[in-house]
Motif scaffolding. Structure first.
Motif, PDB file in Angstrom:
ATOM      1  N   GLN A  44     -21.100  -4.468  -0.585  1.00 12.41           N
ATOM      2  CA  GLN A  44     -22.347  -3.729  -0.786  1.00 12.41           C
ATOM      3  C   GLN A  44     -23.532  -4.682  -0.696  1.00 12.41           C
ATOM      4  O   GLN A  44     -23.521  -5.748  -1.315  1.00 12.41           O
ATOM      5  CB  GLN A  44     -22.362  -3.038  -2.159  1.00 12.41           C
ATOM      6  N   PRO A  45     -24.583  -4.303   0.066  1.00 13.79           N
ATOM      7  CA  PRO A  45     -25.717  -5.218   0.230  1.00 13.79           C
ATOM      8  C   PRO A  45     -26.512  -5.460  -1.046  1.00 13.79           C
ATOM      9  O   PRO A  45     -26.667  -4.563  -1.874  1.00 13.79           O
ATOM     10  CB  PRO A  45     -26.595  -4.519   1.277  1.00 13.79           C
ATOM     11  N   VAL A  46     -27.016  -6.682  -1.177  1.00 14.34           N
ATOM     12  CA  VAL A  46     -27.989  -7.048  -2.210  1.00 14.34           C
ATOM     13  C   VAL A  46     -29.216  -7.538  -1.436  1.00 14.34           C
ATOM     14  O   VAL A  46     -29.098  -8.437  -0.602  1.00 14.34           O
ATOM     15  CB  VAL A  46     -27.460  -8.187  -3.101  1.00 14.34           C
ATOM     16  N   VAL A  47     -30.378  -6.918  -1.673  1.00 12.18           N
ATOM     17  CA  VAL A  47     -31.555  -7.278  -0.889  1.00 12.18           C
ATOM     18  C   VAL A  47     -32.582  -8.025  -1.730  1.00 12.18           C
ATOM     19  O   VAL A  47     -32.652  -7.858  -2.947  1.00 12.18           O
ATOM     20  CB  VAL A  47     -32.228  -6.046  -0.224  1.00 12.18           C
ATOM     21  N   ASP A  48     -33.363  -8.849  -1.035  1.00  7.63           N
ATOM     22  CA  ASP A  48     -34.503  -9.514  -1.659  1.00  7.63           C
ATOM     23  C   ASP A  48     -35.559  -8.441  -1.915  1.00  7.63           C
ATOM     24  O   ASP A  48     -35.925  -7.699  -1.011  1.00  7.63           O
ATOM     25  CB  ASP A  48     -35.011 -10.578  -0.675  1.00  7.63           C
ATOM     26  N   ALA A  49     -36.053  -8.367  -3.162  1.00  3.92           N
ATOM     27  CA  ALA A  49     -36.962  -7.279  -3.525  1.00  3.92           C
ATOM     28  C   ALA A  49     -38.288  -7.338  -2.771  1.00  3.92           C
ATOM     29  O   ALA A  49     -38.925  -6.312  -2.567  1.00  3.92           O
ATOM     30  CB  ALA A  49     -37.218  -7.289  -5.034  1.00  3.92           C
ATOM     31  N   VAL A  50     -38.695  -8.525  -2.345  1.00  2.00           N
ATOM     32  CA  VAL A  50     -39.979  -8.655  -1.651  1.00  2.00           C
ATOM     33  C   VAL A  50     -39.819  -8.405  -0.152  1.00  2.00           C
ATOM     34  O   VAL A  50     -40.514  -7.570   0.422  1.00  2.00           O
ATOM     35  CB  VAL A  50     -40.603 -10.048  -1.902  1.00  2.00           C
ATOM     36  N   THR A  51     -38.874  -9.104   0.477  1.00  2.00           N
ATOM     37  CA  THR A  51     -38.734  -9.010   1.939  1.00  2.00           C
ATOM     38  C   THR A  51     -37.833  -7.845   2.370  1.00  2.00           C
ATOM     39  O   THR A  51     -37.798  -7.489   3.538  1.00  2.00           O
ATOM     40  CB  THR A  51     -38.133 -10.301   2.511  1.00  2.00           C
ATOM     41  N   ARG A  52     -37.066  -7.301   1.443  1.00  4.94           N
ATOM     42  CA  ARG A  52     -36.064  -6.253   1.699  1.00  4.94           C
ATOM     43  C   ARG A  52     -34.942  -6.733   2.619  1.00  4.94           C
ATOM     44  O   ARG A  52     -34.173  -5.930   3.165  1.00  4.94           O
ATOM     45  CB  ARG A  52     -36.717  -4.993   2.293  1.00  4.94           C
ATOM     46  N   GLU A  53     -34.870  -8.043   2.787  1.00  4.85           N
ATOM     47  CA  GLU A  53     -33.826  -8.623   3.632  1.00  4.85           C
ATOM     48  C   GLU A  53     -32.521  -8.691   2.833  1.00  4.85           C
ATOM     49  O   GLU A  53     -32.536  -8.994   1.639  1.00  4.85           O
ATOM     50  CB  GLU A  53     -34.276 -10.031   4.048  1.00  4.85           C
ATOM     51  N   CYS A  54     -31.403  -8.429   3.503  1.00  2.66           N
ATOM     52  CA  CYS A  54     -30.098  -8.523   2.855  1.00  2.66           C
ATOM     53  C   CYS A  54     -29.711  -9.996   2.742  1.00  2.66           C
ATOM     54  O   CYS A  54     -29.461 -10.650   3.752  1.00  2.66           O
ATOM     55  CB  CYS A  54     -29.052  -7.746   3.663  1.00  2.66           C
ATOM     56  N   GLU A 242     -38.610   5.687  -5.031  1.00  4.58           N
ATOM     57  CA  GLU A 242     -39.462   5.626  -6.228  1.00  4.58           C
ATOM     58  C   GLU A 242     -38.971   4.523  -7.171  1.00  4.58           C
ATOM     59  O   GLU A 242     -39.771   3.740  -7.687  1.00  4.58           O
ATOM     60  CB  GLU A 242     -39.467   6.973  -6.972  1.00  4.58           C
ATOM     61  N   GLN A 243     -37.658   4.486  -7.380  1.00  3.43           N
ATOM     62  CA  GLN A 243     -37.097   3.431  -8.237  1.00  3.43           C
ATOM     63  C   GLN A 243     -37.390   2.056  -7.646  1.00  3.43           C
ATOM     64  O   GLN A 243     -37.786   1.137  -8.358  1.00  3.43           O
ATOM     65  CB  GLN A 243     -35.580   3.601  -8.374  1.00  3.43           C
ATOM     66  N   TYR A 244     -37.173   1.938  -6.337  1.00  5.88           N
ATOM     67  CA  TYR A 244     -37.414   0.658  -5.671  1.00  5.88           C
ATOM     68  C   TYR A 244     -38.864   0.218  -5.872  1.00  5.88           C
ATOM     69  O   TYR A 244     -39.128  -0.953  -6.174  1.00  5.88           O
ATOM     70  CB  TYR A 244     -37.074   0.755  -4.183  1.00  5.88           C
ATOM     71  N   GLN A 249     -42.612  -3.587  -8.155  1.00  2.04           N
ATOM     72  CA  GLN A 249     -43.864  -3.787  -8.888  1.00  2.04           C
ATOM     73  C   GLN A 249     -43.648  -4.641 -10.139  1.00  2.04           C
ATOM     74  O   GLN A 249     -44.413  -5.556 -10.432  1.00  2.04           O
ATOM     75  CB  GLN A 249     -44.412  -2.417  -9.311  1.00  2.04           C
ATOM     76  N   ILE A 250     -42.577  -4.338 -10.867  1.00  4.90           N
ATOM     77  CA  ILE A 250     -42.250  -5.097 -12.079  1.00  4.90           C
ATOM     78  C   ILE A 250     -41.933  -6.554 -11.737  1.00  4.90           C
ATOM     79  O   ILE A 250     -42.157  -7.451 -12.535  1.00  4.90           O
ATOM     80  CB  ILE A 250     -41.063  -4.439 -12.842  1.00  4.90           C
ATOM     81  N   GLY A 251     -41.419  -6.776 -10.524  1.00  3.25           N
ATOM     82  CA  GLY A 251     -41.190  -8.158 -10.100  1.00  3.25           C
ATOM     83  C   GLY A 251     -39.761  -8.652 -10.220  1.00  3.25           C
ATOM     84  O   GLY A 251     -39.518  -9.846 -10.423  1.00  3.25           O
ATOM     85  N   VAL A 252     -38.783  -7.733 -10.077  1.00  3.02           N
ATOM     86  CA  VAL A 252     -37.395  -8.192 -10.055  1.00  3.02           C
ATOM     87  C   VAL A 252     -37.151  -8.968  -8.756  1.00  3.02           C
ATOM     88  O   VAL A 252     -37.915  -8.845  -7.796  1.00  3.02           O
ATOM     89  CB  VAL A 252     -36.392  -7.015 -10.171  1.00  3.02           C
ATOM     90  N   ASP A 253     -36.116  -9.799  -8.729  1.00  7.14           N
ATOM     91  CA  ASP A 253     -35.855 -10.647  -7.558  1.00  7.14           C
ATOM     92  C   ASP A 253     -34.967  -9.962  -6.512  1.00  7.14           C
ATOM     93  O   ASP A 253     -35.240 -10.035  -5.326  1.00  7.14           O
ATOM     94  CB  ASP A 253     -35.186 -11.949  -8.007  1.00  7.14           C
ATOM     95  N   TYR A 254     -33.894  -9.323  -6.984  1.00  2.58           N
ATOM     96  CA  TYR A 254     -32.925  -8.732  -6.063  1.00  2.58           C
ATOM     97  C   TYR A 254     -32.618  -7.289  -6.441  1.00  2.58           C
ATOM     98  O   TYR A 254     -32.661  -6.926  -7.608  1.00  2.58           O
ATOM     99  CB  TYR A 254     -31.608  -9.513  -6.090  1.00  2.58           C
ATOM    100  N   HIS A 271     -22.136  -4.816  10.658  1.00  2.95           N
ATOM    101  CA  HIS A 271     -22.880  -4.057  11.652  1.00  2.95           C
ATOM    102  C   HIS A 271     -24.237  -3.591  11.118  1.00  2.95           C
ATOM    103  O   HIS A 271     -25.256  -3.675  11.781  1.00  2.95           O
ATOM    104  CB  HIS A 271     -22.052  -2.870  12.120  1.00  2.95           C
ATOM    105  N   ARG A 272     -24.220  -3.113   9.866  1.00  2.00           N
ATOM    106  CA  ARG A 272     -25.454  -2.592   9.281  1.00  2.00           C
ATOM    107  C   ARG A 272     -26.412  -3.668   8.803  1.00  2.00           C
ATOM    108  O   ARG A 272     -27.623  -3.483   8.831  1.00  2.00           O
ATOM    109  CB  ARG A 272     -25.130  -1.731   8.059  1.00  2.00           C
ATOM    110  N   ASN A 273     -25.839  -4.756   8.259  1.00  2.00           N
ATOM    111  CA  ASN A 273     -26.684  -5.692   7.511  1.00  2.00           C
ATOM    112  C   ASN A 273     -26.860  -7.066   8.132  1.00  2.00           C
ATOM    113  O   ASN A 273     -27.801  -7.774   7.800  1.00  2.00           O
ATOM    114  CB  ASN A 273     -26.140  -5.878   6.090  1.00  2.00           C
TER     115      ASN A 273
END
Ligand code: C2E
Ligand code: CA
Ligand code: CA
Ligand code: CA
Length: 279
Positions: A44-54, A242-244, A249-254, A271-273
């Motif tokens: 399951q992907p974990v993304v960077d909260a700022v860049t949205r990169e996996c 909305e959750q994202y 905004q709160i500043g979580v990392d991942y 393939h997806r990530n």
């Protein structure tokens, strides 16, 4: 069927429940004896909260049993722990995920990480550090790209022992993540004492993050605290835009959750990530 942090009791009665358990037990022993070939690792992907990169993924086990069908971990991990089979299953996942990580690292994604769950039972084995070292060495993965996820229930036993094990594991190179944060009994005590790299805030706090001021305040607080103690914050179970938005905004990392992707088989995950054109 209790899932993590819960205990199951097995009665000797001949009700259908215990017959089913026995059936699962027999099949699981067989599956482990035949080199765990019915177990599959989903990612399951974990993304960077700022860049949205996996930037990482979590390895999550599935059991595709010939006799019983497709089983989610909540249905068999507690039994595997109870029967002492979790160590064999856990070693299988660790080895598989380490090989996969090395493969991706060598094919265009040198910094990509894999998170691997370690069961409390696995962690309390007296040779756990040597065992993890053997698997890291054998697979040749860069240990810095491995994240070991441990749960809080782990430390209820004996804090000093836990400290030594976690320090020993961390010295081998992997990062340590505290899983399901907020659901245990001694959360704050834990993060004060353990050498942690990442804290994963449990889905229960994320479910109503949009409307619930308490949940919002809790995540804000832990983000503040993480800055002081130098850990990263990952939130689990993010299912909506909305959750994202609230969480970034709160500043979580991942961020991890269905909004960015469900756990899927390795080919589909890549393939997806892990797009070649993103190199
Ligand atoms: P966990 O470590 O907290 O893993 C996260 C669980 O939340 C996964 O369930 C994942 O599929 C699910 N999840 C992720 N995002 C969302 C979301 O947005 N919405 C919802 N509703 N669920 C989401 P899964 O794969 O069924 O695993 C359940 C638990 O089983 C894990 O919880 C972990 O405690 C255990 N487990 C899974 N794989 C392993 C393993 O390889 N070893 C060990 N020891 N335990 C494992
Ligand atoms: Ca986990
Ligand atoms: Ca978790
Ligand atoms: Ca959770």
């Amino acid at each position: 069927k209790g899932g993590k942090n819960r205990y199951a009791y097995y009665s000797a009665g001949n009700d259908s429940g215990s017959i089913k358990q026995l059936d699962i037990e027999n099949n699981m022993r067989q599956a482990v004896a035949s080199e765990c070939d019915e177990f599959i690792v989903f990612y399951q992907p974990v993304v960077d909260a700022v860049t949205r990169e996996c930037v990482s993924c979590e390895a999550l086990i599935r059991w595709n049993s010939k006799a019983l069908g497709f089983m989610a971990p909540g249905e068999f991990i507690p039994l595997a722990e109870y029967l002492g089979l979790i160590t064999s299953i856990g070693d299988f996942i660790l080895e598989e995920a380490c090989r996969q990580c090395k493969d991706w690292n060598e094919h265009g994604f040198p910094d990509f990480r894999i998170n691997i769950n370690l069961s409390v039972v696995q962690l309390m084995q007296k040779d756990v550090v040597d065992n993890v070292k053997k698997i890291l060495d054998r697979t040749g993965v860069n240990p810095h790209n491995i994240v070991l996820e441990i749960t809080e229930s782990f430390a209820i036993n004996d804090m000093e022992r836990v400290m030594n094990i976690v320090k020993g594991l961390r010295r081998l190179g992997p990062k340590i993540a505290l899983d399901d944060f907020g659901t245990g009994y001694s959360s704050l005590n834990y993060i004060k004492q353990l050498p942690l790299d990442i804290i994963k805030v449990d889905k229960t706090f994320i479910d109503d993050i949009v409307d619930d001021d308490y949940a919002k305040a809790f995540v804000k607080l832990i983000v503040e605290l993480s800055k002081t103690i130098g850990t990263k914050i990952c939130v689990e179970g993010v299912e909506s835009r909305e959750q994202y938005e609230v969480l970034s905004q709160i500043g979580v990392d991942y961020i991890q959750g269905y909004y960015f992707g469900k756990p899927v088989p390795v080919g589909e995950f890549a393939h997806r990530n892990l797009r070649r054109d993103a190199q």
